[in-house]
Each structure stands twice: as C-alpha cells, then as structure tokens.
Design a protein around this motif. Sequence first.
Motif, PDB file in Angstrom:
ATOM      1  N   UNK A  32       0.839  -1.205   0.000  1.00 42.92           N
ATOM      2  CA  UNK A  32       0.000   0.000   0.000  1.00 42.92           C
ATOM      3  C   UNK A  32       0.873   1.254   0.000  1.00 42.92           C
ATOM      4  N   UNK A  33       1.933   1.258   0.809  1.00 39.93           N
ATOM      5  CA  UNK A  33       2.828   2.404   0.872  1.00 39.93           C
ATOM      6  C   UNK A  33       3.518   2.652  -0.466  1.00 39.93           C
ATOM      7  N   UNK A  34       3.903   1.593  -1.150  1.00 39.98           N
ATOM      8  CA  UNK A  34       4.520   1.733  -2.471  1.00 39.98           C
ATOM      9  C   UNK A  34       3.515   2.327  -3.457  1.00 39.98           C
ATOM     10  N   UNK A  35       2.296   1.809  -3.434  1.00 40.67           N
ATOM     11  CA  UNK A  35       1.265   2.268  -4.375  1.00 40.67           C
ATOM     12  C   UNK A  35       0.919   3.741  -4.179  1.00 40.67           C
ATOM     13  N   UNK A  36       0.980   4.211  -2.954  1.00 39.86           N
ATOM     14  CA  UNK A  36       0.618   5.602  -2.669  1.00 39.86           C
ATOM     15  C   UNK A  36       1.578   6.601  -3.304  1.00 39.86           C
ATOM     16  N   UNK A  37       2.727   6.150  -3.770  1.00 40.53           N
ATOM     17  CA  UNK A  37       3.696   7.046  -4.409  1.00 40.53           C
ATOM     18  C   UNK A  37       3.314   7.382  -5.850  1.00 40.53           C
ATOM     19  N   UNK A  38       2.355   6.677  -6.422  1.00 41.08           N
ATOM     20  CA  UNK A  38       2.002   6.825  -7.833  1.00 41.08           C
ATOM     21  C   UNK A  38       0.566   7.322  -7.970  1.00 41.08           C
ATOM     22  N   UNK A  39       0.388   8.373  -8.752  1.00 40.94           N
ATOM     23  CA  UNK A  39      -0.940   8.965  -8.922  1.00 40.94           C
ATOM     24  C   UNK A  39      -1.923   8.074  -9.665  1.00 40.94           C
TER      25      UNK A  39
END
Length: 82
Positions: A32-39
């Motif tokens: 989830x933390x990785x995904x939050x970096x991408x719009x």
Amino acid sequence: MTKRAIDQWFKKHSYLFHKIVVVDGSDNTLTKEICEKFDNILYTIDPEGIITDQTLRCHGFLQIKDEISIGDWIFISHPDEF
C-alpha cells in the motif's frame, strides 16, 4: 519477487497505463505504501470469499470502472504475481 521489485516495476512501467489497480492480500502495509507514491495506482484489498483469478480481476475492474474511458490502458495486478 520482493516488494522492492514491485516498486521498481511501477517506477519503470506505470507511465504506460492510465490506471493500475493493485488487489492485495498481504497482511502488511508495504505494498500500500509503495502504491501511494504513484498517482495512477489504485490500491485495494482482496475481496471477501473465494479467491480466484476471475474474482481478483473482477474486483479490480469494479474498483475503477467509473474512472476509465474507452481507449484507456489499464492493468490489474495482484502483488503475488510479481
């Protein structure tokens, strides 16, 4: 593949898609933390019930169906596939 590999894949390929949906079944928050970096990445968790390739794809599509248009390139993934 490790979570680091997922992050690297997204950095290299996410620009190719209008929207990426990640359907995650892990117990931690790293994906989830990785995904939050991408719009253009929408993070969601596994649906309730029996998990099959079909239920995961359907769940992913239902999450973005109102945000996409004809001609959009989408990618629905399950982190285990990396």
